[in-house]
Motif scaffolding. Sequence first.
Motif: not given
Length: 340
Positions: A57-82
Amino acid sequence: MKLISFVVPSYNASKYLDKVIPSLLVGGDEVEIIIVNDGSKDNTLEIAKNYEKENSNVIVIDKENGGHGSTINEAIKVANGLYFKCVDADDWLDKDALLSLLERIKADIENKKSPDLYLTNFVYENISKNKQDVWSLKKYFKVGEVLSWKDIKPFNVKDFLMMHMFVYKLDILKQSKLSLPLHTFYVDNLYVYKPLYYVNTICYLDLNLYRYYVGRNDQSVSFEQVDLKYDHQLRVFEEASLYYTKEDLLKLNKPHYKEMIRAYFTILWLTQYYCLLGKRKGKYKEYKAVLREFKKENPSFYSLIHRNFGYFMYSLLLPILKKALVNIGYHFVIKKTSWN
């Protein structure tokens, strides 16, 4: 079905991951943990990959530095939770509180009463001072009940909604088309403000869920960092000022409308604090330039905000008096939260 997707924004977080990730794994297969490595220069990615290898149940996204907001943006794209919750890598969740939250989510699903938003308490953890302070707004809610905005008591001026309290329905974040600015600190208030427009039902749970590690000199909320990164808060203020027009807000019922205005004023007052305190010169001039752009690009909302009685009276003060007032507010917050 995953009940909650957790995003863990991680930049040079190797010394913290072994505390935060186990606190989330308590949720078992009912949760999804998305660790976003934001261009770390230490072994954050290696540690994250080990958790991914050992836990389905752990997913890792490795990306170039984009700041805190960018990590949330990327997570929303792949999230499957309610539901969706952000847990910063240097913070953690209380394990018993998390289990209680999951049980409540399952009960609400079964009863077909799942709210758009769960709110919980959070705890300021100042480990260097061995001090804990609970941030709770439970006095304004019928705790444990799914409420509409009309059922919530008006907040006092010193109380306001903060990101660490929030467990948004993922669909609300997607409906709001939330996309946080890159390379920008202090985006947490945008995370609160923009999706809040689409929230119709709320459930407050008296759980001390989120543990917020404070009191470190390198934190973005330390006085030194606030003075250094004031332009990040200006960016946040500028973005928030363009999200909604007066006409958008007037479509809401009165209590919802009032809370949206309060959420905006939280950003406005924080911007005053960032631009009036500290030693760096020219900050207030930059703030005034952003105000002029706000007036030009969103005139109806600008007019609404500047006709607010409290803000109007404040705007009449001389800069030295504004600075004194903001300084008093800053020390009140420090006393209340033990940030520094």
